[in-house]
Enzyme design. Structure first.
Site, PDB file in Angstrom:
ATOM      1  N   CYS A  49       0.885  -1.175   0.000  1.00  0.00           N
ATOM      2  CA  CYS A  49       0.000   0.000   0.000  1.00  0.00           C
ATOM      3  C   CYS A  49       0.916   1.216   0.000  1.00  0.00           C
ATOM      4  O   CYS A  49       1.120   1.842   1.038  1.00  0.00           O
ATOM      5  CB  CYS A  49      -0.917  -0.013   1.205  1.00  0.00           C
ATOM      6  SG  CYS A  49      -1.863  -1.540   1.420  1.00  0.00           S
TER       7      CYS A  49
ATOM      8  N   ALA B 202       1.405   4.433  -1.598  1.00  0.00           N
ATOM      9  CA  ALA B 202       1.272   5.888  -1.591  1.00  0.00           C
ATOM     10  C   ALA B 202       1.241   6.409  -0.158  1.00  0.00           C
ATOM     11  O   ALA B 202       0.745   5.720   0.730  1.00  0.00           O
ATOM     12  CB  ALA B 202       0.013   6.316  -2.337  1.00  0.00           C
ATOM     13  N   PRO B 203       1.802   7.598   0.097  1.00  0.00           N
ATOM     14  CA  PRO B 203       2.343   8.546  -0.881  1.00  0.00           C
ATOM     15  C   PRO B 203       3.734   8.213  -1.408  1.00  0.00           C
ATOM     16  O   PRO B 203       4.148   8.770  -2.411  1.00  0.00           O
ATOM     17  CB  PRO B 203       2.373   9.858  -0.103  1.00  0.00           C
ATOM     18  CG  PRO B 203       2.558   9.442   1.315  1.00  0.00           C
ATOM     19  CD  PRO B 203       1.785   8.165   1.469  1.00  0.00           C
ATOM     20  N   GLY B 204       4.506   7.353  -0.722  1.00  0.00           N
ATOM     21  CA  GLY B 204       5.778   6.941  -1.290  1.00  0.00           C
ATOM     22  C   GLY B 204       7.012   7.134  -0.435  1.00  0.00           C
ATOM     23  O   GLY B 204       8.112   6.793  -0.864  1.00  0.00           O
TER      24      GLY B 204
ATOM     25  N   LYS C 105       7.868   5.607   2.454  1.00  0.00           N
ATOM     26  CA  LYS C 105       8.420   4.303   2.805  1.00  0.00           C
ATOM     27  C   LYS C 105       9.012   3.630   1.573  1.00  0.00           C
ATOM     28  O   LYS C 105      10.044   2.959   1.639  1.00  0.00           O
ATOM     29  CB  LYS C 105       7.347   3.410   3.432  1.00  0.00           C
ATOM     30  CG  LYS C 105       6.915   3.787   4.841  1.00  0.00           C
ATOM     31  CD  LYS C 105       5.981   2.734   5.407  1.00  0.00           C
ATOM     32  CE  LYS C 105       5.496   3.103   6.807  1.00  0.00           C
ATOM     33  NZ  LYS C 105       4.534   4.242   6.770  1.00  0.00           N
TER      34      LYS C 105
ATOM     35  N   ARG D  32      -3.665   8.842  -5.961  1.00  0.00           N
ATOM     36  CA  ARG D  32      -2.515   8.690  -5.074  1.00  0.00           C
ATOM     37  C   ARG D  32      -1.343   8.048  -5.811  1.00  0.00           C
ATOM     38  O   ARG D  32      -0.184   8.265  -5.457  1.00  0.00           O
ATOM     39  CB  ARG D  32      -2.914   7.853  -3.850  1.00  0.00           C
ATOM     40  CG  ARG D  32      -3.753   8.637  -2.862  1.00  0.00           C
ATOM     41  CD  ARG D  32      -4.390   7.730  -1.810  1.00  0.00           C
ATOM     42  NE  ARG D  32      -3.414   6.994  -1.027  1.00  0.00           N
ATOM     43  CZ  ARG D  32      -2.808   7.456   0.047  1.00  0.00           C
ATOM     44  NH1 ARG D  32      -3.068   8.679   0.477  1.00  0.00           N
ATOM     45  NH2 ARG D  32      -1.951   6.716   0.730  1.00  0.00           N
TER      46      ARG D  32
ATOM     47  N   ASP E 117       1.357  -1.510   4.979  1.00  0.00           N
ATOM     48  CA  ASP E 117       0.912  -0.373   5.792  1.00  0.00           C
ATOM     49  C   ASP E 117      -0.496  -0.005   5.322  1.00  0.00           C
ATOM     50  O   ASP E 117      -0.682   0.939   4.563  1.00  0.00           O
ATOM     51  CB  ASP E 117       1.884   0.798   5.608  1.00  0.00           C
ATOM     52  CG  ASP E 117       1.558   1.964   6.541  1.00  0.00           C
ATOM     53  OD1 ASP E 117       0.775   1.752   7.484  1.00  0.00           O
ATOM     54  OD2 ASP E 117       2.088   3.062   6.329  1.00  0.00           O
TER      55      ASP E 117
ATOM     56  N   CYS F  10      -1.145   3.317  11.605  1.00  0.00           N
ATOM     57  CA  CYS F  10      -1.093   4.578  12.353  1.00  0.00           C
ATOM     58  C   CYS F  10      -2.137   4.565  13.457  1.00  0.00           C
ATOM     59  O   CYS F  10      -2.584   5.614  13.913  1.00  0.00           O
ATOM     60  CB  CYS F  10      -1.346   5.762  11.416  1.00  0.00           C
ATOM     61  SG  CYS F  10      -0.119   5.953  10.128  1.00  0.00           S
TER      62      CYS F  10
END
Length: 425
Positions: free
Chosen positions: A238, A240-242, A244, A279, A320, A372
């Site tokens: 998963c 986006a946003p990028g 990681k 995204r 994530d 999160c």
């Protein structure tokens, strides 16, 4: 007789209100939402500052507007726009430009709002401004040594300390004592720099050229724990946003990219999966800016539709998934309204499907699952549910209710250890 044309609200406030609304709805982080709004208004720094200030004072503004019954008296007043304008009028520039209807409306209530906001300072989120700012040195663009040199030339002074002789408690004191022109290297992550809370780094040259990536420490920890070696194949489920994803790219490339003029090392590959087309566009931009696109393959698809047998070379996975976001700093709306058990279960069901699918990739030997959220349902509960059906997997690092859980394939880990023993012979 023609009706006089209404005076528009300045676009800065309209865009800031939209970002503020989307953040409270849990659509993305403030940083990402501001970046996505770059086509609507060029001053991203001003939008970010205004939205963060509005979030810091949300509780106090909510209490004051309820006290004077603002939205009962003015039912057509859009709440998010009102909060942004109140922030500017009472906590920002202290003045609102133009004579639009929302601006004139707030001018009528200014004195009442000021009087009711007195004594509500304890409801504001000013303490949250004391959290430091983090930036990760992007080894695909620059080295820690060169970044430190450029920061020094720009007037920043590194606070030096010996990690072997410095306790973590003392380190935290050093972070709290940072002057506005000082920074230090993080205690745990040697490529992460820690800056004072009010540091504005968005327009710094090192950020603009991709050498420094504004990434919170918590976001860096899962990939740091996964620690894929140079030349390995990693899938970001998963992505986006990028941030990681770009961090993964820097690890699988090691120092090779800088040495070989932009080419990735043999065998290194990062598969970045993102189902949202919008995204996915942002993901590609961040990967290009960070130069991670040299080793990344972006796939605009639902991770659950990816066929594991088509990616038999994937050895490491970062998962994530979407979550309730209850662990995010400054998510004021969630402090007052905790997610229901029903919504937590909805997230958990989706997370279970994603994790089960990730563990079905045939060559995966290590996986990091991160959220999160602080709820047990979305963290330990998900892991426990999935591992009941997968006895070949085990947890090897667990940080309860915080950040991430790492899993390891017991069979592949034993096989890898045997191979390593054979190599040594």
């Amino acid at each position: 007789m023609t009706r006089p044309r209404a005076v528009p609200v300045p676009r800065l406030y309209k865009v800031a209100a939209s970002v503020y609304q989307d953040f409270n709805a849990g659509k993305d982080s403030v940083k990402n939402l501001v970046y996505q709004a770059r086509d609507k208004h060029p001053n991203l720094k001003a939008i970010f500052a205004l939205v963060m200030e509005a979030l810091n004072h949300t509780k106090a503004i909510e209490a004051a507007t309820n006290k004077i019954e603002l939205f009962t008296k003015e039912p057509r007043f859009q709440k998010e726009l009102a909060f942004v304008l109140i922030t500017e009028l009472l906590f920002g520039k202290k003045v609102l430009p133009g004579r639009s209807i929302p601006v004139l409306t707030l001018q009528k209530y200014k004195n009442q709002l000021e009087n009711n906001l007195k004594g509500l300072e304890n409801l504001s989120g000013r303490e949250k401004n004391r959290f430091p700012k983090y930036a990760r040195v992007n080894s695909l663009c620059n080295s820690l040594h060169r970044v430190a040199r450029d920061l020094r030339e720009d007037g920043w002074l590194e606070v030096m300390y010996d990690k072997k002789k410095t306790t973590y408690a003392r380190y935290l004191d050093m972070v709290a004592e940072l002057d506005e022109s000082n920074y230090l290297v993080d205690y745990h992550l040697e490529n992460v720099l820690v800056f004072p809370p009010k540091s504005q780094l968005y327009d710094h040259n090192l950020v603009k050229d991709g050498s420094l990536l504004l990434q919170d420490k918590a976001s860096c920890l899962p990939v740091h724990a996964l620690s894929p070696p140079p030349g390995s194949v990693v899938l970001d489920a998963c992505s986006a946003p990028g941030m990681k994803t770009s961090q993964i790219a820097s690890l699988v490339c090691g120092d090779w990219v800088a040495a070989m003029g932009g080419s990735p090392p043999p065998g290194a590959k990062v598969v970045a999966v993102e189902r949202s087309t919008k995204r996915c566009g942002l993901l590609k931009q961040i990967l290009q800016k960070s130069r991670a696109d040299c080793v990344c393959k972006v796939i605009n698809a639902d991770f659950l539709e990816i066929q594991p047998q088509d990616y038999s070379d994937v050895e490491y996975i970062v998962l994530d998934p979407s979550c309730s976001g209850t662990g995010m700093i400054n998510r004021n709306s969630l402090e007052d309204q905790a997610p229901t058990l029903e919504s937590l279960q909805t997230f958990a069901n989706s997370q279970i499907r994603l994790l089960t699918h990730a563990l079905s990739f045939p060559s995966v030997k290590r996986l990091v699952y991160s959220t999160c959220a602080v709820s047990r349902e979305e963290n330990e509960g998900v892991i426990e549910h999935v591992l009941k059906e997968r006895e070949d997997w085990r947890t090897c690092i667990v940080l309860p209710r915080i950040c991430f859980i790492m899993l390891m394939n017991s069979n592949l880990d034993k096989l890898g250890a045997a191979r390593r023993r054979g190599d040594r012979k």
